[in-house]
Design a protein around this motif. Structure first.
Motif, short mmCIF file in Angstrom:
data_model
loop_
_atom_site.label_atom_id
_atom_site.label_comp_id
_atom_site.label_asym_id
_atom_site.label_seq_id
_atom_site.Cartn_x
_atom_site.Cartn_y
_atom_site.Cartn_z
N ASP A 167 37.12 34.77 41.92
CA ASP A 167 35.84 35.40 41.60
C ASP A 167 35.59 35.38 40.09
O ASP A 167 34.45 35.35 39.64
CB ASP A 167 35.81 36.84 42.13
CG ASP A 167 36.93 37.70 41.56
OD1 ASP A 167 38.01 37.16 41.24
OD2 ASP A 167 36.74 38.92 41.43
N ARG B 232 47.75 38.81 35.16
CA ARG B 232 47.04 38.82 36.45
C ARG B 232 47.79 39.48 37.59
O ARG B 232 48.99 39.27 37.77
CB ARG B 232 46.72 37.37 36.86
CG ARG B 232 45.93 37.30 38.15
CD ARG B 232 45.48 35.90 38.49
NE ARG B 232 44.52 35.93 39.60
CZ ARG B 232 44.56 35.15 40.67
NH1 ARG B 232 45.49 34.22 40.77
NH2 ARG B 232 43.67 35.29 41.63
N ASN C 137 39.12 41.64 34.43
CA ASN C 137 39.82 42.63 35.24
C ASN C 137 38.83 43.23 36.21
O ASN C 137 37.79 43.74 35.81
CB ASN C 137 40.40 43.73 34.35
CG ASN C 137 40.94 44.92 35.14
OD1 ASN C 137 40.90 46.04 34.65
ND2 ASN C 137 41.42 44.70 36.33
N GLY C 138 39.15 43.14 37.50
CA GLY C 138 38.26 43.72 38.50
C GLY C 138 38.10 42.79 39.67
O GLY C 138 38.88 41.85 39.85
N CYS D 170 44.28 43.79 36.61
CA CYS D 170 44.77 42.88 35.57
C CYS D 170 44.69 43.60 34.24
O CYS D 170 44.02 44.62 34.10
CB CYS D 170 43.93 41.63 35.50
SG CYS D 170 43.92 40.73 37.05
N1 LIG Z 1 43.28 42.65 39.51
C1 LIG Z 1 42.34 42.00 38.88
O1 LIG Z 1 41.70 42.49 37.98
C2 LIG Z 1 42.09 40.58 39.40
C3 LIG Z 1 41.07 39.76 38.66
C4 LIG Z 1 40.54 38.63 39.54
N2 LIG Z 1 39.75 39.15 40.63
C5 LIG Z 1 41.68 37.76 40.05
O2 LIG Z 1 42.02 37.82 41.22
O3 LIG Z 1 42.26 37.05 39.26
#
Ligand SMILES: NC(=O)CC[C@H](N)C(=O)O
Ligand SMILES: O=P(O)(O)OC[C@H]1O[C@H](OP(=O)(O)OP(=O)(O)O)[C@H](O)[C@@H]1O
Ligand SMILES: [Mg+2]
Length: 489
Positions: free
Chosen positions: A127, A73, A101-102, A2
């Motif tokens: 999450d 996202r 992000n993560g 993200c």
């Molecule tokens: N790619 C990401 O950073 C996703 C952030 C978070 N885990 C979500 O699914 O929204």
């Protein structure tokens, strides 16, 4: 992956957050959102779609305030629904909005803990909502709203959360809070700008967001560091986690980030060029008498390395595939059907660049093989005599668990296959991959020799450690089949 950003300004920030978000659009195309702090209210607008689709003039007008955060996202947890678009909001304590992000790898355990011990309800499968509630709980236990209280709360967050996280939060009555996981897996950069009444600050996933808004890059947020920028523009920073091995995700340099970004003082553009040089040298080592007539990139991301491969080989570089600029990135699309369809809509060959030639196609990475399989066939149909394929990254054989949605090894074309098998499956006459040591050296470059990265999708070594049953669980939740079933039901 993200895109996140937060700004503390001296004038309304919504327009700037919008502009910054468009610079991070390549990190997430599924949903977008902005939250601003205005007096005693946090204003939030979010929804599914590209940045330009989610916000209209009316929504922008409601996003008042001089402090705010934004998110685009690419889902890695929960569903693709609009209720999981970010920023997330909790009203207690104080009112907090969060953009993440993560990906956390202990979400299930944390979710239970948050419900049973912290007495907080999590309303979605995300999450990031869990992470917000952990932060909210830890801040609540501090009984104060000061930078010191936030840093103490972040020590608690870093103790409890496991995985990849770069985060910006807007906390009512305080300002902007940012933090990064103890390994620094996901990137986060700090910038500043001189305003009429003092300094204005920005924190973003990539430095391109700073460039467009006229902020100067100050430094990266350190792994495990917490940053508080008060509504009045005072910056406070403190380390909030015990020292841990620094390991930024190498896939940021391979694919995710824009080439005009600097991550951890490494230019993504230069890293990709160096990948091209080392791969060109490998080609020369393996086939000193190669018969390649022309090097053709598979746009966009492979261009920098393809050009350097051509230079290293002393062969012509040609843009043989034209990219439809109205089709987004295919790899981060949510379903395999959409990804497969989009490659054809996205890339079209110019036959005269292929006809009767031995072509070397270059991609930055081969993950599911969706792109390369179709592109090799397109090159043949366009008249190529032989089609070779080079990947600037090594074979992707293991799931990524820190923010890239490749949860199931069975979906990876290289999983359990030899390079010869993959060559056959993709239908090319020769397939050549970068070696991992060369990739890591190319990214580290001459300034940071020996620097460590998270290269887990290439070598299966996970910097945070990982529970043995985790992969089975995410496969059940997030494989393409699981997503398809979810969409139908
Ligand atoms: N790619 C990401 O950073 C996703 C952030 C978070 N885990 C979500 O699914 O929204
Ligand atoms: O093997 P696959 O599963 O197809 O994934 C890898 C491909 O997907 C990405 O391109 P994408 O279209 O997402 O973006 P780009 O335009 O930035 O290259 C990447 O650059 C490769 O081309
Ligand atoms: Mg591509």
């Amino acid at each position: 992956m993200c895109g996140i950003l937060g700004i503390v300004g001296q004038s309304p920030v919504a327009g700037q957050l919008y502009d910054g978000l468009t610079m991070l659009q390549h990190r997430g195309q599924d949903a977008a959102g902005i939250a601003t702090a205005h007096g005693t209210r946090l204003r939030v607008h979010r929804g599914n779609g590209l940045v330009r689709d989610v916000f209209d003039a009316k929504a922008m007008a409601l996003l008042e305030g001089h402090v705010g955060i934004a998110h685009c996202r690419y889902p890695t947890a929960g569903s693709e629904g609009s209720d999981e678009a970010q920023p997330f909001y909790v009203n207690s304590p104080f009112g907090i909005a969060l953009a993440h992000n993560g990906n956390l790898i202990n979400t299930d355990a944390l979710r239970r803990e948050v419900f049973e011990q912290d007495r907080r309800n999590i309303n979605t499968g995300s999450d990031s909502e869990v992470l917000l509630n952990v932060f909210a709980h830890e801040l609540d236990t501090q009984n104060a709203l000061t930078p010191a209280a936030v840093f103490a709360a972040l020590e608690g967050v870093n103790r409890r959360a496991k995985g990849g996280y770069a985060v910006v939060c807007s906390v009512l009555g305080l300002g902007l809070v940012a933090f990064r996981d103890p390994h620094g897996i996901r990137p986060l950069v700090l910038g500043k700008r001189q305003g009429a009444a003092g300094e204005e600050y920005i924190i973003a996933s990539e430095s391109v967001a700073l460039d467009v808004l006229g902020f100067e890059r100050v430094r990266d947020v350190e792994p495990g560091e917490g940053i508080v920028i008060t509504d009045g523009g005072q910056l406070h920073a403190q380390q909030c986690a015990p020292e841990a091995e620094h390991a930024t995700c190498i896939f940021e340099y391979v694919y995710f980030a824009r080439p005009d970004s600097m991550i951890e003082n490494i230019s993504v553009h230069k890293a990709r060029m160096r990948m091209g040089v080392t791969l060109g040298e490998k080609i020369l080592r393996e086939r000193p008498d190669h018969d390649i007539d022309v090097v053709i990139p598979i746009p966009d991301t492979s261009r920098d390395s393809a050009l350097e491969i051509a230079n290293t080989l002393g062969v012509k570089y040609r843009e043989g595939f034209i990219k439809n600029r109205y089709v987004g990135r295919t790899f981060i699309m949510p379903g395999q059907g959409e990804r497969t369809k989009s490659v054809k809509r996205k890339l079209n060959p110019i036959p005269l660049e292929f006809k009767n030639r031995v072509v070397l196609l270059v991609d930055d990475s081969i993950v599911r093989g969706t792109t390369s399989q179709q592109i090799v066939q397109m090159a043949r149909d366009a008249g190529a005599k032989k089609v070779y394929l080079a990947s600037a990254a090594p074979p992707v054989r293991y799931p990524n668990v820190y923010g890239i949605d490749m949860p199931s090894s069975e979906e990876l074309v290289a999983h359990g296959r030899s390079e010869k098998d993959i060559e056959q499956l993709l239908g090319c006459d020769w397939l050549i991959y970068q070696d991992l040591a060369d990739l890591e050296a190319a990214v580290a470059g001459p300034k940071f020799p020996g620097r460590k990265f998270d290269s887990s999708c290439f070598n299966g070594e996970y910097i945070t450690g990982i529970d043995a049953d985790y992969f089975d669980r995410i496969k059940q939740l997030r494989s393409d089949d699981a997503k398809k079933t979810r969409r139908v039901s």
